[in-house]
Design an enzyme around this catalytic site. Structure first.
Site, short mmCIF file in Angstrom:
data_model
loop_
_atom_site.label_atom_id
_atom_site.label_comp_id
_atom_site.label_asym_id
_atom_site.label_seq_id
_atom_site.Cartn_x
_atom_site.Cartn_y
_atom_site.Cartn_z
N GLY A 37 0.81 -1.22 0.00
CA GLY A 37 0.00 0.00 0.00
C GLY A 37 0.84 1.27 0.00
N SER A 39 2.42 3.00 -2.44
CA SER A 39 2.10 4.01 -3.47
C SER A 39 0.72 4.62 -3.24
CB SER A 39 2.12 3.38 -4.87
OG SER A 39 3.32 2.71 -5.08
N SER A 106 12.74 -0.88 -0.50
CA SER A 106 13.93 -0.65 0.35
C SER A 106 13.98 -1.69 1.48
CB SER A 106 13.96 0.78 0.89
OG SER A 106 12.69 1.23 1.34
N1 LIG Z 1 12.24 -9.15 -7.76
C1 LIG Z 1 11.47 -8.13 -7.38
N2 LIG Z 1 11.32 -7.84 -6.05
C2 LIG Z 1 10.55 -6.81 -5.69
N3 LIG Z 1 9.88 -5.99 -6.54
C3 LIG Z 1 10.01 -6.23 -7.87
C4 LIG Z 1 10.80 -7.30 -8.34
N4 LIG Z 1 10.74 -7.30 -9.70
C5 LIG Z 1 9.96 -6.27 -10.07
N5 LIG Z 1 9.51 -5.62 -8.97
C6 LIG Z 1 8.71 -4.36 -9.04
O1 LIG Z 1 9.61 -3.32 -8.67
C7 LIG Z 1 9.05 -2.51 -7.66
C8 LIG Z 1 10.03 -2.29 -6.50
O2 LIG Z 1 11.07 -1.45 -6.86
P1 LIG Z 1 11.87 -0.66 -5.74
O3 LIG Z 1 12.82 0.21 -6.48
O4 LIG Z 1 10.93 -0.02 -4.80
O5 LIG Z 1 12.65 -1.84 -4.98
S1 LIG Z 1 13.97 -1.77 -4.09
O6 LIG Z 1 13.81 -0.66 -3.11
O7 LIG Z 1 15.12 -1.51 -4.97
O8 LIG Z 1 14.06 -3.08 -3.42
C9 LIG Z 1 7.85 -3.23 -7.11
O9 LIG Z 1 6.86 -2.22 -6.98
P2 LIG Z 1 5.81 -2.18 -5.79
O10 LIG Z 1 4.89 -3.34 -6.04
O11 LIG Z 1 5.12 -0.85 -5.99
O12 LIG Z 1 6.52 -2.25 -4.47
C10 LIG Z 1 7.52 -4.30 -8.14
O13 LIG Z 1 6.44 -3.89 -8.93
N1 LIG Z 2 -5.71 0.45 3.79
C1 LIG Z 2 -5.12 0.40 2.61
N2 LIG Z 2 -4.09 1.24 2.34
C2 LIG Z 2 -3.47 1.17 1.12
N3 LIG Z 2 -3.79 0.30 0.14
C3 LIG Z 2 -4.82 -0.57 0.37
C4 LIG Z 2 -5.50 -0.55 1.61
N4 LIG Z 2 -6.45 -1.52 1.58
C5 LIG Z 2 -6.36 -2.08 0.38
N5 LIG Z 2 -5.39 -1.52 -0.37
C6 LIG Z 2 -5.06 -1.90 -1.77
O1 LIG Z 2 -3.79 -2.53 -1.76
C7 LIG Z 2 -3.12 -2.27 -3.01
C8 LIG Z 2 -1.76 -1.68 -2.68
O2 LIG Z 2 -1.07 -1.43 -3.88
P1 LIG Z 2 0.07 -0.34 -3.98
O3 LIG Z 2 -0.34 0.92 -3.32
O4 LIG Z 2 0.49 -0.29 -5.42
O5 LIG Z 2 1.20 -1.02 -3.08
P2 LIG Z 2 2.80 -0.86 -3.18
O6 LIG Z 2 3.10 0.51 -3.70
O7 LIG Z 2 3.26 -1.08 -1.77
O8 LIG Z 2 3.26 -1.96 -4.10
C9 LIG Z 2 -4.00 -1.32 -3.79
O9 LIG Z 2 -4.75 -2.08 -4.73
C10 LIG Z 2 -4.93 -0.73 -2.73
O10 LIG Z 2 -6.20 -0.36 -3.24
#
Ligand SMILES: Nc1ncnc2c1ncn2[C@@H]1O[C@H](COP(=O)(O)OS(=O)(=O)O)[C@@H](OP(=O)(O)O)[C@H]1O
Ligand SMILES: Nc1ncnc2c1ncn2[C@@H]1O[C@H](COP(=O)(O)OP(=O)(O)O)[C@@H](O)[C@H]1O
Length: 199
Positions: A37, A39, A106
């Site tokens: 959550g 983003s 991170s």
């Molecule tokens: N192997 C692997 N592990 C984790 N995440 C992965 C991987 N491959 C692609 N992704 C996508 O990259 C997003 C995370 O990038 P970050 O730059 O935040 O990661 S890090 O801080 O360098 O660990 C992460 O985005 P979020 O889902 O928004 O967290 C993923 O969509």
């Molecule tokens: N309380 C909440 N706070 C934030 N996201 C939530 C919550 N409950 C459900 N969600 C859902 O969880 C998902 C989180 O996705 P995202 O924000 O892209 O996560 P991340 O950036 O950590 O990968 C979204 O689909 C969002 O609608």
């Protein structure tokens, strides 16, 4: 200071920009698993602050990886370099007087400590989005957990790469217990004191 590089002194300082903006600048760093959550909450927080006239900017893992960190993988070394680059950029934004909101997995304590050292602890707010792995996996917003379980994505955080939870974050959010709106309001209240600028 490196050999043959002489620091340039700017005529307009961070203090000047802070006075102009009438609020302090800082980095609000969201850490947590993919799908936790980060983003969603970071975006709503920026909207909330922007509406109140605060100068803001967002940095997001996915977006940074298509530009500044293009070509970096998810190995330990590349995540370290990714987090270092982000921290250096965020430091510039803080100097520019901007409240900078960043959402990055991170996953390693060492890398978040490095970011704090680069940016300065006094300018750094750590937000831990503590959504359990089972919930993130159940959401599987991008379908990555399924692929990671099937071995199609290597080094996936929580599945085949570690996530070290922060021990003392400034704010902890569990999205199972708190809606995004509630989390944003709590963060907004917490930030009030920190944003204050006294002449
Ligand atoms: N192997 C692997 N592990 C984790 N995440 C992965 C991987 N491959 C692609 N992704 C996508 O990259 C997003 C995370 O990038 P970050 O730059 O935040 O990661 S890090 O801080 O360098 O660990 C992460 O985005 P979020 O889902 O928004 O967290 C993923 O969509
Ligand atoms: N309380 C909440 N706070 C934030 N996201 C939530 C919550 N409950 C459900 N969600 C859902 O969880 C998902 C989180 O996705 P995202 O924000 O892209 O996560 P991340 O950036 O950590 O990968 C979204 O689909 C969002 O609608």
């Amino acid at each position: 200071m490196k050999k043959n590089i002489v620091e340039h002194k700017y005529s307009v300082s961070r203090e000047d920009r802070t006075r102009k903006n009438q609020h302090q600048s800082m980095v609000i760093w969201f850490t947590g698993l993919s799908g936790s959550g980060k983003s969603t909450i970071a975006n709503s927080l920026e909207k909330r602050l922007f509406k109140e006239g605060i100068s803001t900017y967002s940095l997001d893992g996915d977006n940074i990886r298509s530009g500044l960190s293009k070509g970096l993988s998810f190995s330990r070394e590349d995540r370290h370099e990714n987090n270092r680059r982000i921290a250096e950029v965020a430091k510039l934004f803080v100097d520019a007087g901007i409240v900078t909101i960043g959402a990055f997995i991170s996953p390693l304590k060492e890398d978040r400590e490095q970011a704090k050292d680069i940016i300065g602890k006094e300018n750094f707010v750590e937000v831990f989005v503590n959504t359990p792995l089972e919930v993130c996996e159940e959401r599987d917003v991008k379908g990555f957990y399924k692929k990671a379980r099937q071995g199609e994505i290597k080094n996936f955080t929580g599945i085949s790469a570690p996530y070290e939870a922060p021990e003392n974050p400034d704010i902890k959010i569990n999205t199972e217990e708190e809606s995004a709106e509630e989390a944003v309001e709590r963060l907004y209240e917490f930030l009030q004191q920190k944003l204050k600028f006294d002449e």
